[in-house]
Design a protein around this motif. Structure first.
Motif, mmCIF file in Angstrom:
data_model
loop_
_atom_site.group_PDB
_atom_site.id
_atom_site.type_symbol
_atom_site.label_atom_id
_atom_site.label_comp_id
_atom_site.label_asym_id
_atom_site.label_seq_id
_atom_site.Cartn_x
_atom_site.Cartn_y
_atom_site.Cartn_z
ATOM 1 N N ALA A 259 0.830 -1.212 0.000
ATOM 2 C CA ALA A 259 0.000 0.000 0.000
ATOM 3 C C ALA A 259 0.860 1.256 0.000
ATOM 4 C CB ALA A 259 -0.930 -0.013 1.213
ATOM 5 N N ARG A 260 1.967 1.240 0.732
ATOM 6 C CA ARG A 260 2.847 2.408 0.746
ATOM 7 C C ARG A 260 3.455 2.643 -0.627
ATOM 8 N NH1 ARG A 260 4.052 4.156 6.071
ATOM 9 N NH2 ARG A 260 5.007 5.950 5.054
ATOM 10 N N THR A 261 3.916 1.580 -1.269
ATOM 11 C CA THR A 261 4.520 1.764 -2.592
ATOM 12 C C THR A 261 3.479 2.179 -3.621
ATOM 13 O OG1 THR A 261 4.334 -0.593 -3.204
ATOM 14 C CG2 THR A 261 6.366 0.119 -2.103
ATOM 15 N N GLN A 262 2.245 1.745 -3.459
ATOM 16 C CA GLN A 262 1.177 2.199 -4.354
ATOM 17 C C GLN A 262 0.955 3.710 -4.210
ATOM 18 O OE1 GLN A 262 0.788 0.042 -6.687
ATOM 19 N NE2 GLN A 262 -1.382 -0.455 -6.552
ATOM 20 N N ALA A 263 0.916 4.163 -2.974
ATOM 21 C CA ALA A 263 0.733 5.595 -2.738
ATOM 22 C C ALA A 263 1.910 6.390 -3.287
ATOM 23 C CB ALA A 263 0.570 5.862 -1.230
ATOM 24 N N ASN A 264 3.121 5.842 -3.128
ATOM 25 C CA ASN A 264 4.305 6.514 -3.660
ATOM 26 C C ASN A 264 4.243 6.609 -5.183
ATOM 27 O OD1 ASN A 264 5.125 6.424 -0.991
ATOM 28 N ND2 ASN A 264 6.617 4.788 -1.304
ATOM 29 N N PHE A 265 3.860 5.515 -5.811
ATOM 30 C CA PHE A 265 3.752 5.516 -7.276
ATOM 31 C C PHE A 265 2.717 6.532 -7.735
ATOM 32 C CE2 PHE A 265 1.829 4.180 -11.241
ATOM 33 C CZ PHE A 265 2.932 3.938 -12.052
ATOM 34 N N ASP A 266 1.579 6.556 -7.076
ATOM 35 C CA ASP A 266 0.517 7.487 -7.467
ATOM 36 C C ASP A 266 0.970 8.940 -7.334
ATOM 37 O OD1 ASP A 266 -1.140 5.370 -7.991
ATOM 38 O OD2 ASP A 266 -2.356 5.593 -6.186
ATOM 39 N N ARG A 267 1.773 9.209 -6.306
ATOM 40 C CA ARG A 267 2.246 10.570 -6.085
ATOM 41 C C ARG A 267 3.232 10.981 -7.179
ATOM 42 N NH1 ARG A 267 5.192 9.691 -1.897
ATOM 43 N NH2 ARG A 267 3.359 9.200 -0.652
ATOM 44 N N LEU A 268 4.143 10.083 -7.525
ATOM 45 C CA LEU A 268 5.172 10.409 -8.510
ATOM 46 C C LEU A 268 4.632 10.314 -9.937
ATOM 47 C CD1 LEU A 268 8.145 11.109 -9.040
ATOM 48 C CD2 LEU A 268 8.613 8.646 -9.091
ATOM 49 N N PHE A 269 3.985 9.206 -10.245
ATOM 50 C CA PHE A 269 3.438 9.003 -11.593
ATOM 51 C C PHE A 269 1.964 9.418 -11.593
ATOM 52 C CE2 PHE A 269 7.192 6.317 -11.687
ATOM 53 C CZ PHE A 269 7.658 6.477 -12.976
ATOM 54 N N TRP A 270 1.753 10.701 -11.345
ATOM 55 C CA TRP A 270 0.407 11.239 -11.154
ATOM 56 C C TRP A 270 -0.477 11.049 -12.384
ATOM 57 C CZ3 TRP A 270 -0.639 14.899 -14.796
ATOM 58 C CH2 TRP A 270 0.464 15.509 -15.425
ATOM 59 N N LYS A 271 0.116 11.021 -13.544
ATOM 60 C CA LYS A 271 -0.687 10.880 -14.759
ATOM 61 C C LYS A 271 -1.286 9.472 -14.840
ATOM 62 C CE LYS A 271 -0.316 11.991 -19.694
ATOM 63 N NZ LYS A 271 0.636 12.439 -20.743
ATOM 64 N N ALA A 272 -0.520 8.475 -14.430
ATOM 65 C CA ALA A 272 -1.054 7.114 -14.384
ATOM 66 C C ALA A 272 -2.149 6.998 -13.334
ATOM 67 C CB ALA A 272 0.058 6.113 -14.097
ATOM 68 N N ALA A 273 -1.943 7.666 -12.192
ATOM 69 C CA ALA A 273 -2.943 7.614 -11.121
ATOM 70 C C ALA A 273 -4.260 8.242 -11.551
ATOM 71 C CB ALA A 273 -2.406 8.310 -9.877
ATOM 72 N N GLN A 274 -4.206 9.263 -12.394
ATOM 73 C CA GLN A 274 -5.428 9.976 -12.825
ATOM 74 C C GLN A 274 -6.092 9.339 -14.036
ATOM 75 O OE1 GLN A 274 -4.297 14.070 -13.517
ATOM 76 N NE2 GLN A 274 -3.686 14.414 -11.387
ATOM 77 N N TRP A 275 -5.393 8.451 -14.694
ATOM 78 C CA TRP A 275 -5.920 7.899 -15.942
ATOM 79 C C TRP A 275 -7.142 7.009 -15.699
ATOM 80 C CZ3 TRP A 275 -6.524 3.062 -18.268
ATOM 81 C CH2 TRP A 275 -6.771 3.084 -19.648
ATOM 82 N N GLN A 276 -8.122 7.127 -16.557
ATOM 83 C CA GLN A 276 -9.292 6.251 -16.483
ATOM 84 C C GLN A 276 -9.506 5.625 -17.856
ATOM 85 O OE1 GLN A 276 -12.586 8.600 -15.072
ATOM 86 N NE2 GLN A 276 -11.935 8.449 -12.947
ATOM 87 N N ALA A 277 -9.765 4.337 -17.859
ATOM 88 C CA ALA A 277 -9.992 3.634 -19.122
ATOM 89 C C ALA A 277 -11.247 4.202 -19.795
ATOM 90 C CB ALA A 277 -10.169 2.145 -18.866
ATOM 91 N N PRO A 278 -11.220 4.331 -21.120
ATOM 92 C CA PRO A 278 -12.415 4.792 -21.826
ATOM 93 C C PRO A 278 -13.600 3.883 -21.562
ATOM 94 C CG PRO A 278 -10.479 4.782 -23.261
ATOM 95 C CD PRO A 278 -10.088 4.075 -22.019
ATOM 96 N N ALA A 279 -14.769 4.459 -21.460
ATOM 97 C CA ALA A 279 -15.989 3.674 -21.183
ATOM 98 C C ALA A 279 -16.294 2.771 -22.380
ATOM 99 C CB ALA A 279 -17.145 4.604 -20.941
#
Length: 279
Positions: A259-279
């Motif tokens: 969980a910590r590494t997931q949060a770290n990844f989301d913080r650094l690779f913010w574009k991946a964290a915000q990405w949503q698959a097309p409907a």
């Protein structure tokens, strides 16, 4: 498209979710097998992968893999060992590539004096171009460093002072001094299978001394498979083995470290964290 577990509702039976922050799904070792490799990663709890383009002529192939799989993102740059064999890129070229919705980082770039010291100046010039593009786009820089600690620390600091950017020291296996220099700049250190090798005691000590909120995990597959797969082809599913070693280093259970590494990844690779698959 394949749909990763992180797109669905949580399931207590699923393994803890982690991200392979650096792999090479376009390499010939994986030809024709990407779908099954990605499926195995999902089964192991690896819900996202960043596949890295190291030679810009390969960018269309790497991009196509990311476009075909919801859980795969990509980055592109010129690997330091390839600098002498390819035309130099520009900041504008990299910014243009970064407009793709699944393009999430710049690199890998960096310095490698172990095999290609003769191109040191060209490597340094290329690194500075990537640093400028990272500052301009806000995307993280992905750094390869081998036998170049002093120049690496100096250039990263100079460029960061000129225009701040974020960064991960990919597959970190350099000195404690370079590790501290990177952390002092606010950068991240990424654990690969090397950190799980029995003889990597000093490297594990470097990671254990770092803040846990600056740690990522990766495979660098197809290379550097951690035990119990050492010596064989690495693949994203094996991120879990390295992450278990990381959990022990930080005195956390595996789920908490994941969980910590997931949060770290989301913080650094913010574009991946915000990405949503097309409907």
């Amino acid at each position: 498209m394949t749909t990763p577990p992180h797109m669905s509702a949580p399931d207590a039976a699923q393994p803890p979710r982690i991200t392979d922050s650096h792999c090479h799904l376009d390499f010939s070792d994986f030809d024709g097998q990407q779908a099954e490799i990605i499926a195995r990663a999902h089964a192991a709890g690896v819900t996202r992968m960043v596949t890295i383009c190291t030679k810009l002529p390969q960018e269309p192939k790497v991009r196509a893999i990311a476009e075909a799989h919801d859980s795969v993102f990509y980055a592109a740059g010129i690997h330091p060992m390839s600098v002498a064999d390819h035309a130099p890129t520009t900041v504008e070229d990299l910014i243009a590539l970064a407009q793709h919705p699944k393009f999430v980082g710049l690199g890998e770039t960096g310095l490698d004096y172990h095999y290609t010291a003769e191109s040191a100046q060209a490597q340094q010039d290329s690194l500075r171009i990537h640093c400028a593009a990272a500052a301009e786009t806000g995307l993280p820089l992905i750094i390869h460093s081998r036998d170049a600690d002093d120049d690496m620390a100096r250039i990263l600091a100079e460029e960061h002072a000129n225009a701040p950017y974020s960064c991960v020291m990919h597959c970190f296996s350099s000195s404690a001094e370079l590790g501290r220099a990177a952390l002092d700049l606010g950068f991240y250190l990424s654990m690969s299978g090397i950190a799980a090798f029995p003889r990597s005691t000093e490297l594990r000590e470097i990671f254990a001394a770092a803040p846990v909120d600056r740690i990522l995990v990766e495979t660098d597959s197809p290379y550097l498979a951690p035990p119990p797969h050492r010596g064989k082809r690495n693949e994203p599913a094996y991120t879990a083995h390295t992450a278990r070693v990381g959990a022990e280093l930080f005195g956390l259970d595996y789920a908490a470290f994941a969980a910590r590494t997931q949060a770290n990844f989301d913080r650094l690779f913010w574009k991946a964290a915000q990405w949503q698959a097309p409907a």
